[in-house]
Design a protein around this motif. Structure first.
Motif, short mmCIF file in Angstrom:
data_model
loop_
_atom_site.label_atom_id
_atom_site.label_comp_id
_atom_site.label_asym_id
_atom_site.label_seq_id
_atom_site.Cartn_x
_atom_site.Cartn_y
_atom_site.Cartn_z
N TYR A 100 0.84 -1.19 0.00
CA TYR A 100 0.00 0.00 0.00
C TYR A 100 0.88 1.25 0.00
CZ TYR A 100 -4.16 -2.78 1.08
OH TYR A 100 -5.21 -3.67 1.02
N PHE A 110 3.72 0.69 2.71
CA PHE A 110 3.53 -0.37 3.70
C PHE A 110 3.42 -1.72 3.00
CE2 PHE A 110 2.84 2.10 7.49
CZ PHE A 110 2.26 3.29 7.05
N PHE A 122 0.67 -5.52 9.04
CA PHE A 122 1.44 -4.53 8.30
C PHE A 122 2.85 -4.39 8.82
CE2 PHE A 122 -1.38 -2.30 5.39
CZ PHE A 122 -2.64 -2.69 5.82
N GLY A 123 3.77 -4.04 7.92
CA GLY A 123 5.06 -3.57 8.34
C GLY A 123 4.94 -2.14 8.86
N ALA A 124 6.02 -1.63 9.42
CA ALA A 124 5.99 -0.30 10.05
C ALA A 124 6.04 0.83 9.05
CB ALA A 124 7.14 -0.17 11.05
N GLU A 127 2.83 8.27 12.84
CA GLU A 127 4.11 7.77 12.30
C GLU A 127 4.31 6.28 12.59
OE1 GLU A 127 7.43 10.27 13.14
OE2 GLU A 127 6.32 12.11 12.75
N GLU A 128 3.23 5.54 12.62
CA GLU A 128 3.32 4.09 12.78
C GLU A 128 2.51 3.39 11.70
OE1 GLU A 128 3.81 3.90 17.66
OE2 GLU A 128 2.51 2.48 16.59
N GLY A 129 2.67 2.08 11.63
CA GLY A 129 1.89 1.30 10.68
C GLY A 129 0.48 1.06 11.18
N LEU A 130 -0.30 0.40 10.36
CA LEU A 130 -1.68 0.10 10.72
C LEU A 130 -1.75 -1.19 11.53
CD1 LEU A 130 -1.69 1.29 7.52
CD2 LEU A 130 -4.12 1.32 8.09
N LYS A 131 -2.57 -1.16 12.59
CA LYS A 131 -2.74 -2.33 13.44
C LYS A 131 -4.18 -2.81 13.34
CE LYS A 131 1.42 -1.92 15.27
NZ LYS A 131 2.51 -2.84 14.90
#
Lengths: 113, 114
Positions: free
Chosen positions: A36, A89, A103-105, B40-44
């Motif tokens: 993404y 991502f 997801f990755g960071a 500033e983080e990924g999606l959880k």
């Protein structure tokens, strides 16, 4: 559960050069790997995906490769343009019975003009 | 075919208030997923729902958070007694269902807790 690691966290490239982002995953049962692109303040948008029965997929300047044995997959962007600047991502999931994406960071890509 | 819709786009709440976030999936999609993105983080992943059923809520905090996807109307993510740590962007995604795994994301709701 699935754990996805993504590198690098930031990437700066000169316009026209290539960009490569790498991800590893932990669950060998994962079989679907989307990428993404998220611009600032916008929704994540699917740019390419790959399933575990395929080793490589290409769509114009974007390609994704998958190594199931090593449990890693990579995004390749060729001939980068300023509009490629965004956060990218990677994600992984098992399609059968477990659709949630891990997801990755994220990787912040900056294309310098 | 309209994409995934979310509202409101921005929501400001004071500590202790309730937040209700709405998600209308793409037409023909019967699967909805909620994700949270801290700055500033990924999606959880939080929760995965089908019409009238919660399939997987393993990513959702046990207290104060709940989700539903009724037979009619949008999916709702509800946060009771919000705290500052709930400030985040909440995205929903939808997919058509079995054998089709691509998830399409909505524009997100940015929740700010004062």
């Amino acid at each position: 559960g699935e754990n996805v690691e993504q590198h690098p966290s930031t990437l700066s490239v000169q316009e026209g050069d290539s960009a490569v982002i790498k991800c590893t995953y932990s669950d060998s049962a994962s079989n679907y790997f989307p990428w993404y692109k998220q611009e600032l303040g916008k929704r994540p948008q699917l740019i390419i995906d790959i399933r575990s029965n395929v080793g490589e997929k290409k769509d114009q300047r974007i390609a994704v490769t998958l190594n199931k044995t090593a449990k890693h997959f990579s995004l390749h962007i060729t001939e980068t343009q300023p509009e490629d600047s965004a956060v990218y991502f990677c994600a992984a999931t098992k399609v059968t019975g477990d659709y949630k994406l891990s997801f990755g960071a994220g990787t912040t890509v900056t294309v310098r003009a | 075919n309209a994409g995934v819709m979310q509202n409101p786009r921005h929501l400001v709440r004071r500590r202790g208030q309730e937040a209700r976030l709405r998600c209308s999936p793409m037409k023909g999609h019967s699967h909805v997923y909620w994700y949270r993105q801290l700055p500033e983080e990924g999606l959880k992943f939080m929760v995965y729902l089908q019409k009238e059923n919660i399939i997987d809520e393993s990513g959702m905090p046990k207290e104060r958070f709940s989700a539903e996807f009724p037979k009619e109307g949008p999916s709702i993510l509800r946060i009771q007694q919000v705290v500052r740590g709930d400030s985040a962007a909440y995205f929903c995604a939808s997919s058509p269902g079995l054998a089709t795994d691509t998830q399409y994301f909505g524009p997100g709701t940015r929740l700010t807790v004062l």
